[in-house]
Design an enzyme around this catalytic site. Structure first.
Site, short mmCIF file in Angstrom:
data_model
loop_
_atom_site.label_atom_id
_atom_site.label_comp_id
_atom_site.label_asym_id
_atom_site.label_seq_id
_atom_site.Cartn_x
_atom_site.Cartn_y
_atom_site.Cartn_z
N CYS A 285 45.66 45.50 21.98
CA CYS A 285 45.86 45.17 20.56
C CYS A 285 47.25 45.51 20.04
O CYS A 285 48.04 44.62 19.74
CB CYS A 285 44.79 45.86 19.72
SG CYS A 285 43.14 45.28 20.11
N1 LIG Z 1 39.66 45.21 23.88
C1 LIG Z 1 39.62 45.44 22.59
O1 LIG Z 1 39.49 46.57 22.18
C2 LIG Z 1 39.72 44.31 21.58
C3 LIG Z 1 39.38 44.58 20.26
C4 LIG Z 1 39.44 43.55 19.34
C5 LIG Z 1 39.85 42.28 19.73
N2 LIG Z 1 40.18 42.03 21.03
C6 LIG Z 1 40.58 40.67 21.35
O2 LIG Z 1 39.51 40.02 22.02
C7 LIG Z 1 40.00 39.13 23.02
C8 LIG Z 1 39.41 39.49 24.36
O3 LIG Z 1 39.82 40.79 24.71
P1 LIG Z 1 39.11 41.66 25.83
O4 LIG Z 1 39.63 43.04 25.65
O5 LIG Z 1 37.63 41.44 25.82
O6 LIG Z 1 39.73 40.98 27.14
P2 LIG Z 1 39.27 41.19 28.67
O7 LIG Z 1 40.45 40.88 29.49
O8 LIG Z 1 38.57 42.51 28.81
O9 LIG Z 1 38.15 40.07 28.90
C9 LIG Z 1 38.41 38.71 28.82
C10 LIG Z 1 37.55 38.01 29.85
O10 LIG Z 1 37.73 36.61 29.69
C11 LIG Z 1 37.69 36.01 30.96
N3 LIG Z 1 38.29 34.68 30.89
C12 LIG Z 1 39.59 34.32 30.83
N4 LIG Z 1 39.71 32.99 30.72
C13 LIG Z 1 38.45 32.48 30.70
C14 LIG Z 1 37.93 31.18 30.59
N5 LIG Z 1 38.72 30.12 30.44
N6 LIG Z 1 36.59 31.01 30.63
C15 LIG Z 1 35.78 32.10 30.76
N7 LIG Z 1 36.22 33.37 30.86
C16 LIG Z 1 37.54 33.56 30.82
C17 LIG Z 1 38.42 36.99 31.85
O11 LIG Z 1 38.10 36.80 33.22
C18 LIG Z 1 37.91 38.33 31.31
O12 LIG Z 1 36.76 38.78 31.98
C19 LIG Z 1 41.52 39.26 22.95
O13 LIG Z 1 42.02 38.25 22.12
C20 LIG Z 1 41.73 40.59 22.30
O14 LIG Z 1 42.96 40.66 21.61
C21 LIG Z 1 40.11 43.03 21.97
#
Ligand SMILES: NC(=O)c1ccc[n+]([C@@H]2O[C@H](COP(=O)([O-])OP(=O)(O)OC[C@H]3O[C@@H](n4cnc5c(N)ncnc54)[C@H](O)[C@@H]3O)[C@@H](O)[C@H]2O)c1
Length: 448
Positions: A285
């Site tokens: 983030c």
């Molecule tokens: N981690 C946090 O604390 C947090 C908090 C709020 C918002 N976010 C936002 O949420 C979003 C996701 O973050 P995250 O931390 O869960 O990421 P992450 O990397 O943990 O997980 C994302 C997942 O999406 C999968 N993926 C990628 N492309 C794909 C596709 N085309 N089809 C299906 N699966 C696919 C990846 O393999 C991965 O497992 C980001 O935009 C992030 O900024 C994250």
């Protein structure tokens, strides 16, 4: 093709134990991306009675999910096993399983590429969903991004792939994730969720779904406001962390205890919110999201978002500052970084998690390796290191927290304040500690 704005797929259909509603029909919820955000959403949706297709392109992750082997701290392996046992949680890499979804949530990464947003994951997810999108279904983007992504980019991709129009044939909205990995006080269900839709019917459908999985939803007038909400939240933290980091550097030079001043300032019951200095910012983030906003301002308005750029500058400098402080401390003892043994406590970017993404601790470690220090680390949350640039990971030696390990180090640096580290023990057995988190006490300890 039927044209409808009726949220029929959501009407009276949600079996929410949480709200005590009766299930008439379980919703088929597709969650695209099973990471820190998508996995908790999937498990929560199963808990309240939905059928969940948990789609991810990472085959190794999906295999682990199928084997009830969680890789996200907030979800235990036993929770995964329970979800699998219901028969309503289907981890899969096969997009065909998405067919017939009522609600789809997109929770894929939104990293930076060459300093600008990399929306390729959202684009891929949108193209995949478009194939299976049916009239009356609802699609919600949760990934953090700049205003306009949902109603321009995603709506366009879904329309191109399905022939359906957002707001007319299907519902489309944005709901920012507020998940805080490792936070025991505020989980997914107990944290109010901002919801939006491209029109009134979409908002209604989006809100109705989230009302089934969280305690409180906050509707806003459109996806752009919801997208900006998330960026404000993270930019606020980013800028305030930079403020205290810069203060900490000045205070150290001025010989003033910034931590004591922060403790005192925190006694003000209004108008002050505490942020702590540290070795920099990490995670998915803070180092990334504010840059989505500054990029958007620059490309749309041709102006720079100076607060974000300054905060990036200060926070990015912190790992170097930590190394400079360490070098100065060793120098006082007539030691050089080159050849010194340095023990790093914590490599994850935040306490009590294994998340190493953009961790400033890794930036400190790499810098120390480059300068010739013998770098060892203790972090029991991290099963194995990811590859680091220049093969630096191979030069970081894993240790366990023992009196010998601590005493053998010329310097110990506390980088992540995991609760499983005994800080009294560390201070007692160390020759010198640079504590960037203000957890140790004792004569050999210096703070950031
Ligand atoms: N981690 C946090 O604390 C947090 C908090 C709020 C918002 N976010 C936002 O949420 C979003 C996701 O973050 P995250 O931390 O869960 O990421 P992450 O990397 O943990 O997980 C994302 C997942 O999406 C999968 N993926 C990628 N492309 C794909 C596709 N085309 N089809 C299906 N699966 C696919 C990846 O393999 C991965 O497992 C980001 O935009 C992030 O900024 C994250």
């Amino acid at each position: 093709m039927p044209h409808t704005t009726c949220p029929s797929r959501l009407d009276c259909s949600v079996g929410s134990k949480h709200h005590g509603w009766m299930a008439e029909r379980a919703l088929k919820v597709a969650i695209v991306g099973q990471g820190y955000v998508g996995l908790p959403l999937a498990i929560r949706s199963v808990e309240v009675g939905h059928d969940v297709v948990a789609f991810d392109v990472d085959g190794r992750r999906v295999e682990r999910l199928k084997a009830a082997d969680s890789y996200v701290e907030d979800i235990s392996s036993s929770q995964l096993a329970e979800a699998l046992a219901t028969g309503r949680y289907l981890p899969t890499t096969d997009a065909a399983n998405l067919a017939g979804f009522d609600v789809a949530l997109i929770t894929v990464p939104t990293p930076l590429k060459d300093g600008g947003p990399d929306l390729s994951f959202i684009e891929d997810a949108g193209r995949t969903l478009a194939v299976y999108l049916e009239p009356g279904a609802t699609v919600v983007l949760e990934s953090t991004t700049y205003p306009g992504t949902t109603d321009e980019l995603l709506a366009g991709l879904l329309a191109k792939g399905s022939g359906l129009v957002a707001g007319r044939d299907f519902h489309l909205g944005y709901s920012p994730e507020r998940i805080d990995p490792g936070n025991k006080a505020f989980g997914l269900a107990g944290t109010p969720k901002v919801v939006s839709g491209v029109n009134a019917a979409s908002l209604e459908a989006v809100q109705r779904f989230y009302d089934s999985i969280v305690d409180k939803t906050i509707p806003v007038s459109g996806p752009r406001e919801a997208e900006l909400t998330k960026l404000i939240e993270n930019t606020f933290r980013h800028v305030n962390v930079a403020l205290v980091n810069e203060l900490a550097m000045f205070a150290a030079e001025l010989g003033v205890d910034v931590w004591e001043a922060l403790d005192a300032a925190s006694t003000k019951p209004f108008g002050f919110m505490r942020f702590n200095p540290g070795p920099g910012v990490g995670g998915h983030c803070l180092p990334i999201d504010p840059s989505y906003l500054s990029w958007h301002v620059r490309t749309s308005l041709g102006r720079s978002f100076r607060f974000v750029e300054l905060a990036n500058d200060v926070n990015d400098h912190m790992p170097q500052y930590v190394v400079e402080r360490l070098a100065a401390a060793l120098n006082r003892r007539k030691l050089a970084l080159n050849g010194s043994r340095v023990l790093l406590l914590g490599l994850a970017y935040k306490p009590n998690t294994s998340d190493m993404r953009e961790s400033p601790a890794l930036a400190v470690a790499q810098r120390l390796v480059r300068l010739g220090a013998g770098v060892r680390y203790v972090d029991d949350h991290i099963p194995e290191l990811e590859p680091l640039p220049g093969g630096a990971d191979a030069q970081l030696i894993r240790g366990t927290l023992s009196a010998d390990e601590v005493a053998a180090a010329d310097a110990v640096v506390v980088l992540t304040d995991h609760d499983d580290i005994d800080y009294e023990f560390v201070a007692e057995h160390s020759r010198y500690v640079l504590d960037t988190r203000h957890r140790c006490r004792g004569g050999v300890v210096e703070y950031l």
